[in-house]
Write an enzyme that holds these catalytic residues in place. Structure first.
Site, PDB file in Angstrom:
ATOM      1  N   HIS A 292       0.816  -1.213   0.000  1.00 54.87           N
ATOM      2  CA  HIS A 292       0.000   0.000   0.000  1.00 54.87           C
ATOM      3  C   HIS A 292       0.848   1.260   0.000  1.00 54.87           C
ATOM      4  CE1 HIS A 292      -3.462  -2.569   0.997  1.00 54.87           C
ATOM      5  NE2 HIS A 292      -4.163  -1.589   0.482  1.00 54.87           N
ATOM      6  N   GLY A 293       2.064   1.192   0.472  1.00 57.70           N
ATOM      7  CA  GLY A 293       2.873   2.403   0.447  1.00 57.70           C
ATOM      8  C   GLY A 293       4.178   2.231   1.180  1.00 57.70           C
TER       9      GLY A 293
END
Lengths: 458, 493
Positions: free
Chosen positions: B326-327
């Site tokens: 996700h990041g």
């Protein structure tokens, strides 16, 4: 026609027609219910003011934050430049529209609201303030630019609902703060700062250890990135010094705001061209007011290396304006420009030579020259802005009025003598060159910084 | 190019019309060109990077299929996975991995290696995580013998780059997408109609619901210390549904756009907020990613067949990877790890409390009240826990996340409101009535009313009612669309 087309095309077309009809009706409702009016005020506070200015004004002053008295705590004489301008032009209706962070790119878009044949109702003039700093990467890739561009959607006469749809679908330069920061960093990293493309400029950050003093040329920085890095490296050992630590953010800001070189590809330069083209078509006179950056502080922070870049940029704009002024001198349409820095220096120098004023606030300690106004005239002492005190605001208005009157006399719109209705400004805190200014000047800290600079940045 | 941009609404009809006007055998070439234009519209370099990924995986896929020895097959498989992950690492995680260490400073000062640091700070190519995972799945499937390798490079490039699902999924498997992309297809009105229905509902969710919620959430997170505890709860609640409607809306737009070309993409969401446990939640939320993790990480590591410890390890690995996916940020890793713990908690602890709910059926075969109450409690609990973990998801830093948690749970923990200071108005989260109204409409539809996907559900109404709903959605998008400049939340991944 293919079989599937016969089946699908009428259905799709029907939906398109119904969609368009719904859009048309929704648009009528959106406007008639007053919703658009409310939203226009919400999304674009100045759009309404622009309408009014174009409707009622003979002179429309488009400015950014430097138009106003930005620091109400220290700048007690609070007239804005446009208000002063009205005093100097009592026979004209002057309307000022200004907002923080506006720039020529937006002023160019604002012309979308200018009514067709506006000039038919009499000779009109638009004054546009030009802030050199706003042509640089820090202003162009500012995190607030998306919000400015969202506002600019409403600077047009297209259908109301279409404007709103464009807001919802972000049909503008909607790069967020992070993307802008990346673009800015990319600029700092890659854009060459060498004025003459000479080989003298080396990566100071890498090679300075090997360099011996061969004159200032040796120490030029190729890019803002290397300059910033060098600054940080030099500063690190003295970071405990309170005065220097206070100046450091200011020094970084000056580099980021002013260390760039203008060229024809710059979008803001292109916006200037678009403005002149538009006014030429509409036969509306335009006066550019080239604001005066804080050369004094820039010089005390980084010496000639930075001020030469600033000078280059100012000259770039001056040449452009002077070219237009010459080109459009004779016809019905005029372009003029007010070079605040030069005019102010000339004026003060004249006074100085006549012995009118001994302490005119041009030269400051360590900078006894008449090239620029002293740093104490700027209401922001710790950041590079063009927010100036009432004295200079009045000066700007006076010179702008002279330019407009010259147009009007030339066109025989104005024939009699114009008597300015400017109130007498009594010396007060920061209204006039006043050496008892109480606001927090950067002078003391800058003095310490100059010592630091002369030692490390030869 | 974003789905909620004006340019897309010129691009899509043009591509669609041209696609069907062209001879059937050449359509895919047009679609490939359009997909690369769609992606290169951001930055041409991005398209080059995607092409490089495609070429490597296409080559590896063929080698995996054709090489006789298992050793070489494995080599090409890991070469493909390694190159994909390396690219992902370089563009997405390098900056995070290096941080501001002494090594970075040293590297920055030496030109020879400075480019590596610069690369780390380069813009993350849009959707790189999505197409990389899609591409990896192809090579793995070929290795497992589940799919035949595609020998035609441009055709494989189209599988990777098909524009409706390129930047934010759904992450499609080769077998399903490839066969549709090159099948003989004549446009059918049903597909066009259903596609348009999905598009308008997706756009409504994104523009009218998510973007309006974003205005409140962004205001809070830009200066969270200036708000009250109640406002912190409101922002946290709103963000839960912002991220849902944002991504759900995007997925519907992707499905709708693809359906116009006769291509059925998988459903990415299936009412996640009615899930009774975190494991069930992840079967309903971002389904294409969850199934990807299940098939390519969870099961190969051991899944649930080798006892509780292996299960726990596999689950934690999946959720840690999911967080990282996700990041490149500590907050995302915290989000993933928290989800992992909640998953294990539900799986091992909460499951043992099932007896509280009593029987599943009474003597008349209906759900007893006690069971319904227990299920309701579990649903609320699941949604609530998920909402809490989203604080990490939304916070820019771990410090901000800690402060927001403090604000949520400890009254007066932090509050720098400037109430009372002359001339300074306290910030407010009040953003008009349309926000709660749209949210309520969506929740009502999603949790209770809509039993099918939007296109099917809308089709059940009579024409006047259906058109009334279309017009309402269109007007909501036009007039009350959120003004905050907020790209798709999942677009950044």
């Amino acid at each position: 026609m293919m079989a599937w087309m016969k089946d699908i095309a009428p259905k799709v077309l029907l939906r398109l027609v119904v969609g368009a009809a719904v859009f048309f009706v929704a648009n009528i409702w959106y406007v008639s219910s007053g919703l658009y009016k409310k939203e226009r005020v919400k999304f674009s506070p100045v759009a309404g003011k622009l309408d009014s200015a174009f409707l009622y004004g003979d002179v429309v002053y488009l400015g950014e934050s430097s138009n106003t008295s930005f620091n109400p705590w220290t700048d007690t004489f609070g007239y804005s430049v446009s208000e002063f301008l009205q005093m100097y032009l009592p026979q004209n209706r002057v309307r000022g529209v200004s907002h923080d962070g506006y720039h020529v790119g937006l002023f160019s878009q604002m012309l979308g609201l200018m009514p067709e044949h506006w000039a038919d109702s009499g000779r009109k003039t638009v004054v546009i303030t030009v802030n050199m700093r706003s042509f640089g990467p820090s202003a162009m890739f500012n995190g607030n630019e998306a919000s400015n561009q969202q506002e600019a959607i409403f600077y047009s006469h297209r259908r109301a609902l279409l404007n709103r749809v464009f807001v919802s679908l972000h049909h503008y330069d909607s790069r967020d703060a992070r993307e802008m920061e990346r673009a800015k960093t990319q600029w700092f990293r890659t854009k060459d700062l060498r004025l003459d493309n000479s080989t003298n400029g080396r990566h100071y950050g890498i090679t300075h250890g090997d360099l011996v003093s061969k004159g200032e040329e040796c120490y030029r920085h190729n890019t803002v990135k290397w300059w910033l890095r060098d600054l940080q490296r030099q500063f690190a050992p003295v970071s405990g010094d309170a005065d220097l630590a206070r100046v450091m953010p200011m020094a970084e800001a000056y580099l980021k705001e002013f260390a760039f070189l203008l060229d024809e590809e710059n979008p803001r330069v292109q916006a200037l061209d678009a403005i002149v083209e538009k006014y030429k078509r509409e036969q509306v006179n335009v006066v550019f007011v080239l604001l005066m950056p804080n050369f004094d502080h820039a010089h005390r922070l980084f010496g000639a290396e930075l001020t030469q870049l600033m000078d280059y940029n100012m000259d770039f704009l001056r040449k452009r304006f002077a070219g237009w002024e010459k080109e459009y001198n004779k016809g019905q349409f005029h372009v003029g420009y007010v070079d605040v820095q030069r005019l102010y220096s000339d004026c003060r120098l004249g006074e100085y030579l006549q012995g009118v004023s001994e302490d005119v606030g041009i030269g400051t300690v360590g900078n006894p020259c008449f090239d620029w106004a002293g740093g104490q005239h700027y209401t922001d002492q710790w950041y590079p802005t063009e927010h100036v005190d009432a004295h200079i605001r009045q000066f700007i208005a006076q010179k702008t009025a002279e330019k407009i009157l010259a147009f009007q006399y030339r066109d025989r719109i104005q024939t009699g003598v114009t008597k300015p209705m400017v109130p007498e400004i009594k010396p007060s805190v920061n209204n006039l060159p006043n050496w008892n200014i109480k606001m927090p000047l950067a002078d003391t800290c800058l003095g310490a910084w100059q010592g630091f600079r002369s030692k490390h940045f030869r | 190019m974003l789905f909620n941009s004006v340019i897309y609404w010129f691009f899509l009809p043009l591509v669609w019309l041209t696609y069907f006007v062209l001879p059937a055998k050449q359509r895919w070439i047009w679609l490939l060109l359009a997909s690369y234009f769609f992606y290169g519209y951001w930055k041409v370099e991005f398209a080059g990077l995607m092409m490089l990924t495609s070429v490597i995986d296409w080559w590896c896929g063929m080698r995996v299929e054709q090489d006789g020895s298992l050793g070489w097959k494995k080599f090409w498989l890991w070469f493909s996975i390694g190159s994909n992950l390396a690219m992902l690492f370089m563009f997405k995680y390098l900056d995070f991995a290096l941080g501001d260490s002494a090594m970075v400073r040293w590297m920055s000062d030496h030109n020879a290696t400075a480019w590596i640091v610069e690369l780390g700070k380069y813009t993350i190519p849009a959707g790189i995580s999505f197409y990389t995972f899609q591409s990896i799945s192809y090579v793995v499937d070929v290795y497992r013998g589940q799919e035949k390798a595609e020998h035609n490079l441009p055709k494989f490039m189209l599988y990777v780059s098909f524009f409706p699902q390129l930047v934010a999924g759904p992450i499609e498997r080769f077998g399903k997408l490839h066969s549709q992309l090159f099948a003989e297809y004549s446009p059918r009105w049903e597909d066009v109609r259903n596609g348009l229905r999905l598009v308008i509902y997706g756009l409504f969710l994104k523009v009218a619901v998510a973007d309006n919620l974003a205005s409140v959430v962004d205001a809070f997170y830009s200066d969270h210390t200036s708000f009250t505890q109640a406002e912190a709860w409101l922002a946290t609640f709103y963000f839960t549904f912002q991220v849902y409607t944002d991504f759900f809306g995007y997925s519907l737009l992707a499905q709708g756009s693809a359906l116009l070309f006769g291509i059925h993409l998988m459903d990415n969401f299936n009412k996640p907020f009615i899930a009774k446990s975190i494991p069930e939640f992840w079967q309903r939320w971002h389904i294409s990613l969850s199934t990807w993790f299940r098939d390519y990480i969870f099961i190969p590591v051991g899944g649930n067949k080798r006892g509780p410890w292996v299960l726990a390890l596999a689950a934690m690995l999946v959720f840690f990877t999911s967080g990282l996916w996700h990041g490149a940020n500590g907050t995302m890793i915290a989000f993933g790890v928290a989800q992992g713990f909640l998953y294990l908690f539900d799986r091992f602890v909460f499951k043992k409390l099932e007896f509280v709910g009593g029987h599943f059926h009474d003597h008349q075969g209906r759900l007893p009240l006690r069971r319904r109450l227990w299920d309701g409690f579990r649903t609320v609990k699941t949604g609530f826990f998920f909402m809490m973990t989203l604080v990490w998801f939304r916070s820019a830093t771990m410090d901000q996340a800690s402060e927001v948690f403090g604000m949520l749970w400890m009254p007066g923990y932090i509050n720098c409101r400037l109430d009372g200071l002359e001339g300074i108005a306290a910030p407010t989260l009040a953003h008009g009535l349309q926000i709660p109204l749209f949210l309520c409409i969506f929740l009502l539809l999603d949790l209770w009313v809509m039993k099918d996907r939007a296109d099917v559900w809308l089709g059940k109404f009579s024409m006047p009612i259906r058109w009334l709903m279309y017009v309402s959605m269109a007007v909501s998008i036009w007039i009350w669309g959120g003004a905050v400049n907020h790209p798709f939340v999942y677009f950044q991944f």
